[in-house]
Write a protein that holds these residues in place. Structure first.
Motif: not given
Length: 196
Positions: A54, A57, A61, A67-68, A71-72, A76
């Protein structure tokens, strides 16, 4: 092998080596062993890996306007409001193999940022304090590598506590072979006790 005389290639090489080391520390562990808390604050090997993926990313990012792709799959930002430790453990629906695969995909994503941008490319870290958010790719590669190396050190200790698997790297442990570790620990304990 990367041209370690080239600053960008050298930075990238050490980042990749640290990623590989983190994944190696999970080799041979069952799902339970990878998740099991090893410290009083709940540190666990799989959680360290999830945190690091994380981190990468985010820094490679949004910091550089990317954006990865999925993203899900990441934790978050709003999840931290409910649980500030949200990225430090695998949920029930996550698996060791799944998170290792995700980490490899994050690595590819981060590598694309590194390959596409020059070291002096500007970025902005959205979660840093205003006035200190402006960075360069050079700084972020160093920042992330240092962060990952710190957590690889945590993983080293946790894995050693689990089954005495120790070493710098899979291919070069940098540890004496056939060493009498119990005698060494006894020697150090006696030395320490002289100061008690």
């Amino acid at each position: 092998m990367a041209d370690l005389g080239d600053p960008k290639a050298a930075l990238h090489h050490y980042l990749q080596a640290t990623r590989d080391d983190l994944i190696w520390k999970l080799d041979g562990l069952s799902e339970r062993e990878a998740r099991l808390p090893r410290t009083v604050t709940g540190n666990n090997l799989l959680g360290v890996l999830k945190h690091c993926l994380n981190v990468e990313a985010g820094y490679f990012g949004p910091t550089f306007g990317r954006e990865f792709p999925t993203p899900e799959d990441l934790v978050p930002m709003q999840a931290y409001e409910e649980d500030p430790q949200a990225d430090w453990y695998a949920r029930e629906d996550e698996t060791k193999d799944g998170l290792i695969d995700l980490y490899r995909r994050v690595g590819v994503f981060a590598d694309q940022t590194i390959e596409q941008l020059p070291l002096d490319a500007p970025g902005q870290v959205p979660w840093w304090r205003p006035g200190g958010q402006d960075v360069t790719l050079h700084r972020i590669i160093i920042h992330v590598t240092c962060d990952l190396a710190r957590h690889a050190g945590h993983a080293d200790i946790m894995r050693e506590q689990h089954d005495t698997a120790i070493g710098l790297r899979r291919e070069n442990t940098n540890i004496p072979h056939d060493y009498d570790w119990p005698a060494y620990v006894t020697k150090l304990t006696k030395l320490a006790d002289r100061f008690g």
